[in-house]
Design a protein around this motif. Structure first.
Motif, PDB file in Angstrom:
ATOM      1  N   SER A  31      74.960  10.895  47.046  1.00  0.00           N
ATOM      2  CA  SER A  31      73.415  11.096  47.484  1.00  0.00           C
ATOM      3  C   SER A  31      72.998  12.272  46.877  1.00  0.00           C
ATOM      4  N   TRP A  32      71.649  12.458  46.856  1.00  0.00           N
ATOM      5  CA  TRP A  32      70.883  13.301  46.491  1.00  0.00           C
ATOM      6  C   TRP A  32      71.166  14.375  47.567  1.00  0.00           C
ATOM      7  N   ARG A  33      71.076  14.057  48.742  1.00  0.00           N
ATOM      8  CA  ARG A  33      71.167  14.840  49.846  1.00  0.00           C
ATOM      9  C   ARG A  33      72.501  15.678  49.883  1.00  0.00           C
ATOM     10  N   VAL A  68      74.125  16.382  47.140  1.00  0.00           N
ATOM     11  CA  VAL A  68      73.855  17.524  45.994  1.00  0.00           C
ATOM     12  C   VAL A  68      73.176  18.781  46.512  1.00  0.00           C
ATOM     13  N   TRP A  83      75.646  19.552  39.053  1.00  0.00           N
ATOM     14  CA  TRP A  83      74.257  19.149  39.491  1.00  0.00           C
ATOM     15  C   TRP A  83      73.698  19.897  40.701  1.00  0.00           C
ATOM     16  N   SER A  84      74.812  20.375  41.559  1.00  0.00           N
ATOM     17  CA  SER A  84      74.155  21.073  42.681  1.00  0.00           C
ATOM     18  C   SER A  84      73.433  22.330  42.175  1.00  0.00           C
ATOM     19  N   ARG A  95      75.812  12.641  36.457  1.00  0.00           N
ATOM     20  CA  ARG A  95      75.197  12.729  37.744  1.00  0.00           C
ATOM     21  C   ARG A  95      76.499  12.382  38.794  1.00  0.00           C
TER      22      ARG A  95
END
Length: 353
Positions: A56-58, A60, A179-180, A52
């Motif tokens: 941040s997940w934001r 991604v 991952w995106s 990963r």
């Protein structure tokens, strides 16, 4: 940009240019949004071997929604509505203008005069090519392609903003790309059900033959995993205005491949505009001689500065026990300066200066 980064940018533009012919070839009989979902299922499968990204997940999710789902969902739909591959490649290059404008607003990255001139020359080339193609493209298809360009531009800015952390290391761009892709399949399938309908999905799966399989592998592996990994890495190391104009080469490749494989022979206006596109890329990527000289002498001056500071620290030390730590701290500081701030670690937590 370094010479190596310029060569990488040209290679990615070539992959993406031929991509339009491959999409048109493989999507026949398959609904566009379903085709997008299948493409990114293949890309997302690589998460089992790719770590990963350190972001941040934001970030991604933002890259996945705009650079992947938004761009390709709108682009595939515009091509399904009748936009020819060469013209689709051309209209999509409006992302260069959008990206530089969005980066100036969101990241305060002002383009240099040479980059502004290069983009202007490239836009003139795009306009000449568009005029040479005539006005037979469906208006809705052109509007969707422009929306795809704007979505790609937003994804570029998000990737650039996260580049200090996510782009560090050899797998930075690859991990963000892979991952995106997780964001895409479920929304794309939902949109396919809502817009195209379950009957069209069933017929599309039945029509998914060897040409669709090869097209998916090309677009998923070469264009997405390889291409966007390199692209995100370039954005993490260079200013947006220096990277983005290279994509103006993609419509030249798209029109050349469409002429060879689909019989879409370019007009004199298209050839003239294509030459201007290449000229715009070369101008926008050029650096003043003084800037090249400063960049070439920078690391040596940094090393001399570090050595002077190290000698001062050693002179103040009574014992020799702290020399190694001081040396490492100074060298780490020099590396952070070389990367323009970069990533720092305080109290076990990472952040961006």
């Amino acid at each position: 940009m370094s010479r190596r980064d310029m060569m990488l940018a040209a290679a990615v533009a070539s992959l993406w240019g031929f991509n339009f012919v491959v999409i048109d070839w493989g999507m026949r009989g398959v609904p566009p949004l379903l085709f997008v979902a299948i493409r990114f299922v293949v890309v997302a499968a690589a998460v089992v071997v790719v770590p990963r990204p350190r972001t941040s997940w934001r970030t991604v999710v933002g890259v996945g929604l705009f650079m992947c789902l938004g761009q390709f969902g709108l682009l595939y739909t515009s091509m399904a509505l009748g936009l020819q591959p060469g013209l689709a490649a051309l209209v999509l290059q409006a992302q260069a203008v959008f990206t530089i404008a969005f980066a100036a607003l969101a990241l305060r990255e002002r383009p240099t005069p040479l980059q502004a001139i290069g983009v202007a020359v490239g836009v003139i080339g795009l306009a000449i090519v568009a005029a040479g193609r005539g006005g037979n493209a469906p208006a809705l298809a052109v509007a969707l392609a422009l929306a795809a360009a704007a979505s790609w531009a937003i994804g570029n800015v998000i990737s650039r903003r996260a580049g200090v952390v996510a782009g560090r290391g050899r797998l930075g761009g690859l991990s963000l790309t892979v991952w995106s892709a997780l964001v895409v399949p479920v929304p794309a399938l939902g949109l396919s059900l809502a817009v195209e309908g379950p009957d069209a999905i069933g017929l599309g799966l039945a029509a998914f033959g060897w040409s669709s399989v090869l097209s998916t592998l090309y677009t998923a592996v070469l264009c997405t995993i390889v291409g966007y990994s390199i692209w995100n890495g370039l954005l993490s190391r260079n200013r947006s205005a220096a990277v983005v104009p290279w994509v103006l080469l993609a419509p030249v490749v798209a029109m050349a491949s469409a002429a060879l494989l689909l019989g879409q022979i370019p007009t004199p206006a298209e050839l003239t505009g294509g030459a201007l596109l290449i000229g715009g890329v070369l101008v926008s990527s050029a650096q003043p001689r003084a800037h090249r000289a400063r960049r070439g002498s920078g690391p040596r001056s940094d090393e001399r500065r570090d050595d002077r500071v190290l000698e001062e620290v050693r002179a103040r030390k009574v014992g020799g026990g702290g020399d190694r730590a001081d040396h490492d701290d100074i060298r780490a500081e020099g590396r952070d300066d070389e990367f323009g701030g970069g990533e720092v670690e305080i109290g076990g937590q990472r952040g961006a200066r």
